[in-house]
Design a protein around this motif. Structure first.
Motif, short mmCIF file in Angstrom:
data_model
loop_
_atom_site.label_atom_id
_atom_site.label_comp_id
_atom_site.label_asym_id
_atom_site.label_seq_id
_atom_site.Cartn_x
_atom_site.Cartn_y
_atom_site.Cartn_z
N ALA A 218 50.95 -14.54 57.65
CA ALA A 218 51.52 -15.76 57.98
C ALA A 218 51.23 -16.72 56.93
N GLY A 219 50.18 -16.40 56.09
CA GLY A 219 49.96 -17.18 54.94
C GLY A 219 50.55 -16.56 53.54
N ALA A 220 51.49 -15.51 53.57
CA ALA A 220 52.01 -15.06 52.54
C ALA A 220 52.85 -15.81 51.68
N GLY A 221 53.54 -16.65 52.30
CA GLY A 221 54.39 -17.55 51.82
C GLY A 221 55.59 -16.63 50.71
N ASP A 222 55.59 -17.13 49.49
CA ASP A 222 56.55 -16.54 48.60
C ASP A 222 55.85 -15.79 47.51
N ALA A 223 54.40 -15.66 47.91
CA ALA A 223 53.79 -14.79 46.87
C ALA A 223 54.20 -13.31 46.58
N LEU A 224 54.27 -12.77 45.22
CA LEU A 224 54.76 -11.49 45.11
C LEU A 224 53.87 -10.50 45.40
N PHE A 225 52.67 -10.53 45.11
CA PHE A 225 51.52 -9.68 45.36
C PHE A 225 50.58 -10.02 46.40
N LEU A 226 50.11 -9.40 47.40
CA LEU A 226 49.46 -9.73 48.38
C LEU A 226 48.15 -8.88 48.61
N GLY A 227 47.21 -9.67 49.40
CA GLY A 227 46.05 -8.90 49.35
C GLY A 227 45.81 -8.21 50.82
N ALA A 228 44.75 -7.51 51.04
CA ALA A 228 44.87 -6.58 52.26
C ALA A 228 44.86 -7.44 53.63
N ARG A 229 44.49 -8.65 53.63
CA ARG A 229 44.77 -9.63 54.69
C ARG A 229 46.11 -10.25 54.72
N GLY A 230 46.97 -10.12 53.65
CA GLY A 230 48.24 -10.77 53.94
C GLY A 230 48.64 -12.01 53.17
N ALA A 231 47.55 -12.52 52.42
CA ALA A 231 48.06 -13.76 51.86
C ALA A 231 47.89 -13.49 50.05
N ARG A 232 48.25 -14.37 49.37
CA ARG A 232 48.58 -14.19 47.89
C ARG A 232 47.15 -13.22 47.41
N ILE A 233 47.07 -12.40 46.52
CA ILE A 233 46.03 -11.62 46.02
C ILE A 233 44.99 -12.35 45.12
N ASP A 234 43.84 -11.94 45.06
CA ASP A 234 42.83 -12.57 44.29
C ASP A 234 42.71 -11.87 43.13
N GLN A 235 42.46 -12.60 41.94
CA GLN A 235 42.21 -12.16 40.89
C GLN A 235 41.16 -10.92 40.85
N ARG A 236 40.09 -11.06 41.56
CA ARG A 236 38.97 -10.22 41.63
C ARG A 236 39.51 -8.65 42.13
N VAL A 237 40.56 -8.85 43.07
CA VAL A 237 40.93 -7.72 43.54
C VAL A 237 41.91 -6.91 42.55
N VAL A 238 42.60 -7.54 41.82
CA VAL A 238 43.53 -6.88 40.66
C VAL A 238 42.31 -6.21 39.74
N ARG A 239 41.44 -7.04 39.33
CA ARG A 239 40.45 -6.44 38.38
C ARG A 239 39.96 -4.90 38.99
N GLY A 240 39.53 -5.12 40.27
CA GLY A 240 39.07 -3.75 40.76
C GLY A 240 40.01 -2.81 40.87
N VAL A 241 41.33 -3.00 41.09
CA VAL A 241 42.38 -2.13 41.21
C VAL A 241 42.34 -1.40 39.78
N VAL A 242 42.28 -2.26 38.46
CA VAL A 242 42.57 -1.87 37.08
C VAL A 242 41.26 -0.85 36.88
N HIS A 243 40.00 -1.03 37.06
CA HIS A 243 38.90 -0.48 36.81
C HIS A 243 38.83 1.00 37.70
N ARG A 244 39.31 0.87 39.28
CA ARG A 244 39.50 2.17 39.89
C ARG A 244 40.61 2.94 39.16
N GLU A 245 41.74 2.33 38.78
CA GLU A 245 42.69 3.44 38.51
C GLU A 245 42.35 4.01 36.98
N ALA A 246 41.70 3.36 36.10
CA ALA A 246 41.19 3.89 34.86
C ALA A 246 40.32 5.02 35.11
N ALA A 247 39.43 4.80 36.08
CA ALA A 247 38.63 5.82 36.43
C ALA A 247 39.44 7.13 37.02
#
Length: 311
Positions: A218-247
């Motif tokens: 319900a809280g997604a609004g117009d956000a392009l990228f969403l977190g696991a709970r469906g709202a706008r994604i957090d910067q910390r999640v993005v950083r974690g994705v980059v570190h994980r994908e690099a590994a």
């Protein structure tokens, strides 16, 4: 109560309001400036405007020396800039009759070059992320959506060189699919249009077609990228994705900002004009962009030493 006996809180509040409304600084930057100013005033024992008036340059230098025992030179440089701007604002707006911080110098920092992936490593990172999004394997629709999202974020970060804060601020309407551009709101609320290529387009299409609706709440609004709970994604999640994908790709560990550096360097290596890269990255100063030419030179020297028999 005499005006000079008023607490320091309203002074700092006025300073932060000025930064927010007159200079367009982000809330994140304003919070940092507020914290730095309050910590300095607390260490100096400044509680009133009268005490603020009595602060001298030696007091501020003593504060810097004390801070240096607990923080890095980079952090101290940021704190010093915040305090210097506070006193400059106070003097300009008649809060104080002098500016003791005018001659306060920031600590000298080593001019370390930005960390970057080379082009081969960047290619391996992108191919690894793309492979993770290929159909196949037994994953839930939710897990599949997260994989598509992560791939799209990584492709877009590298394709555009945008900041992680700019990525999480993107809305659906920020993307122009017809001409492969995104409209980005950068520092100081400055808007710019940044192009991206076919791989990022494919990743975005897959995310929007097969992933976003699965995560949207319900809280997604117009956000392009969403977190696991469906709202706008957090910067910390993005950083974690980059570190994980690099590994996962087996390349050096990097941050989203290092991926931004990599994109800029690879554009310059490919022959892009320095001012074009400045515009794409949203740098207010060409001098900031010029750092990436130094990276390219260092890489050239490294390749020369490896390949030339008389290096």
């Amino acid at each position: 109560m005499d005006g000079n006996e008023c607490g320091i809180g309203p002074v700092i509040e006025g300073f932060i309001t000025f930064l927010r409304t007159n200079e367009g600084l982000s809330e994140h930057t304003c919070r940092s400036y507020r914290s730095d100013a309050e910590q300095c005033m607390d260490m100096l024992g400044v509680r009133t405007r009268a005490q603020l008036e009595s602060v001298e340059l030696d007091d501020l230098r003593a504060w810097m020396a004390s801070e240096l025992q607990h923080v890095s030179k980079t952090s101290l440089a940021r704190k010093t800039i915040a305090v210097r701007r506070l006193f400059a604002w106070c003097f300009a707006h008649g809060v104080t009759q002098h500016d003791p911080a005018a001659a306060l110098k920031t600590p000298k920092l080593g001019k370390a070059l930005p960390a970057v992936l080379n082009e081969t490593q960047a290619q391996e990172l992108m191919e690894s992320a793309d492979a993770a999004c290929e159909p196949g394997g037994e994953v839930s629709p939710h897990e599949r959506a997260v994989e598509l999202r992560d791939c799209a974020m990584l492709e877009l970060l590298y394709a555009t060189g945008i900041r992680v804060a700019e990525l999480v601020g993107l809305d659906m309407r920020s993307v122009n699919h017809a001409n492969r551009t995104i409209t980005v709101m950068g520092k100081g609320n400055k808007q710019r249009v940044v192009p991206f290529g076919a791989p990022a387009q494919r990743a975005l299409d897959a995310w929007l077609r097969d992933g976003r609706a699965e995560l949207a709440a319900a809280g997604a609004g117009d956000a392009l990228f969403l977190g696991a709970r469906g709202a706008r994604i957090d910067q910390r999640v993005v950083r974690g994705v980059v570190h994980r994908e690099a590994a996962r790709a087996g390349v050096p560990d990097i941050s989203p900002h290092a991926l931004r550096h990599s994109a800029a360097t690879h554009m310059l290596d490919g022959g892009a004009d320095l001012r074009e890269v400045q515009e794409m990255l949203g740098h207010s100063s060409l001098q900031t962009t010029q750092r990436y030419t130094h990276v390219s030179i260092e890489q050239l020297k490294s390749r020369y030493q490896q390949a030339f028999p008389r290096a």
